[in-house]
Design a protein around this motif. Structure first.
Motif, short mmCIF file in Angstrom:
data_model
loop_
_atom_site.label_atom_id
_atom_site.label_comp_id
_atom_site.label_asym_id
_atom_site.label_seq_id
_atom_site.Cartn_x
_atom_site.Cartn_y
_atom_site.Cartn_z
N VAL A 52 -41.78 12.01 48.96
CA VAL A 52 -41.64 12.34 50.37
C VAL A 52 -40.87 13.66 50.45
N GLU A 53 -41.44 14.64 51.09
CA GLU A 53 -40.77 15.93 51.24
C GLU A 53 -40.70 16.30 52.71
N ARG A 54 -39.52 16.63 53.16
CA ARG A 54 -39.32 17.08 54.54
C ARG A 54 -38.64 18.44 54.51
N GLU A 55 -39.15 19.39 55.29
CA GLU A 55 -38.57 20.74 55.33
C GLU A 55 -38.38 21.17 56.77
N GLU A 56 -37.23 21.77 57.03
CA GLU A 56 -36.98 22.42 58.32
C GLU A 56 -36.26 23.73 58.03
#
Length: 443
Positions: free
Chosen positions: A43-47
């Motif tokens: 799971v990868e989340r980027e902001e």
């Protein structure tokens, strides 16, 4: 950052000693889910939120970028940019885009943004479904996984010449990769799609099943003896054959004199009837934008018209160096001066589908995978490793592997036969392409 803050950053750069300035704010969010053998694997989340600044002191320029967009962070960025520009070497071609070439409102509505944000659970369900469909194909023995992703990006640009341009887009993607066979006989196959709107994606089961089928089709691949024969480049990868053309007609390469096409402008390069276009205003296009990365108004352009090379791809600097006008093909990130790139590149279809091209060729090679291309940019000599299928009497006979095809691109382009099986799968698209004879290196 809003428009006012970008204008303030540009004004502050001028006050600090810049003669001209350009500020860009980029914001991105993304979520990607990967599964393998039915289990959640990644799971990868980027902001991210970043500011880029390009400043000019006379004919000297510098670009800087940073993620600290506070008032204090912006001040430091501006000071650093102006100080760097004062120390930079002079570039006689550096400068902002001419005011009369800047895009003016209202900007075209290209329908690039889908405001539906998927949950992590829904992306995981899609990835699982795609992988399960791939594993269900008879002959598939393992999986390299399934993945689903979503992202949004926004881009706001302000220049000291009064330009302001906003641009936002979304992207949805889904893919699967399957393994067929065992031991040294294993083969891989994959399928993936990306779209601007989630509703435009094919179904997860469809993507997974195609990945499985493509792996199984590769089983029992043979090595073939070196030969010369007709070669067809499948539509999924045919733009890889056109990619060197784009590099060869880019303004910087022409200005440096390092292109094998530097003397071919206005001359026939392909057979009559061949057309290659670039359209930045394609609705929902993966390469679409309402203006280029220097704020220049862009438009659909014929790169090859009835076989003739009609234009270079130019940004402001390369156009100035060549004594021409920009074509609206500037491309840049937040750091570094603009380069050149196409938007939505399309080889317009001919009148023969893949089966028709194979029937015309008789016996030959259908390439479905390419790797390790080699190009001499000055001469156009080109080679690439590949695999695919040998066909006989217009019908697929067996899969082949560990082969290389080679030739000179000027010769290849002049003999290309364009298929009709165009699919708009990405920012660069082509139907299948037939070359009547190419050197094939095998065992």
């Amino acid at each position: 950052m809003d428009e006012n803050q970008l204008h303030e950053a540009v004004a502050a750069a001028l006050k600090a000693g810049a003669d001209a300035a350009e500020a860009v704010f980029a914001e991105r969010q993304s979520l990607a889910i990967g599964v393998r053998e039915g289990a959640l694997e990644e799971v990868e989340r980027e902001e991210s939120r970043d500011l880029g600044l390009r400043v000019f002191v006379g004919k000297r320029q510098a670009t800087v970028s940073g993620s600290d967009i506070s008032a204090e962070g912006r001040c430091k960025l501006i000071e650093r940019a102006v100080a760097m520009a004062r120390l930079a070497p002079e570039d006689p071609y550096a400068g902002l885009a001419p005011k009369d070439r800047l895009a003016k409102g209202p900007l075209p509505d290209l329908d690039l943004y889908d405001d539906a944000e998927p949950s992590a659970e829904s992306l995981e369900d899609q990835a699982r479904e795609a992988e399960a469909a791939a594993r269900a194909i008879e002959g598939v023995t393992n999986s390299d996984g399934g993945s689903a992703a979503w992202s949004t990006s926004s881009w706001r640009m302000v220049t000291s010449d009064g330009f302001y341009g906003p641009h936002c887009a979304s992207a949805f993607s889904l893919s699967a990769s399957a393994v067929a066979g065992e031991g040294s006989g294993m083969e891989r196959g994959g399928e993936g799609r990306s779209t601007r709107h989630g509703a435009d994606l094919p179904g997860a089961a469809e993507i997974g099943a195609e990945a499985g089928r493509r792996a199984v089709q590769r089983l029992n691949a043979r090595k073939i003896a070196s030969t010369t024969a007709p070669v067809i480049f499948e539509n999924r990868l045919a733009t890889s054959l056109i990619g060197p053309l784009i590099g060869a007609i880019s303004g910087p390469a022409i200005a440096r004199g390092t292109s094998f096409l530097k003397d071919r402008l206005g001359q026939p390069l392909f057979a009559k009837g061949v057309n290659i276009t670039d359209d930045p205003h394609r609705v929902r296009g993966l390469g679409s934008s309402p203006f280029d990365d220097e704020g220049v108004a862009n438009r659909k352009t014929a790169l090859i018209e009835d076989g003739v090379l009609t234009t270079w791809l130019l940004n402001v600097a390369s156009a100035a160096q060549l004594g021409l006008e920009t074509t609206g093909h500037a491309s840049r990130g937040l750091a570094g001066a603009p380069g050149v790139a196409p938007s939505n590149l399309t080889v317009e279809p001919g009148d023969r589908d893949l089966a028709g091209l194979m029937a015309d060729a008789g016996d030959g090679l259908l390439i479905t995978s390419m790797f390790g291309p080699s190009l001499n940019g000055n001469t156009g000599d080109w080679s690439v490793g590949c695999s695919g299928f040998w066909f006989e009497k217009g019908e697929v006979a067996y899969p082949v592997t560990e082969i290389t095809v080679a030739g000179n691109l000027i010769d290849i382009y002049g003999r290309l036969v364009i298929g009709s099986d165009l699919e708009l799968r990405g920012a660069s698209n082509s139907p299948s392409l037939l070359v009547d004879s190419l050197a094939i290196a095998g065992r």
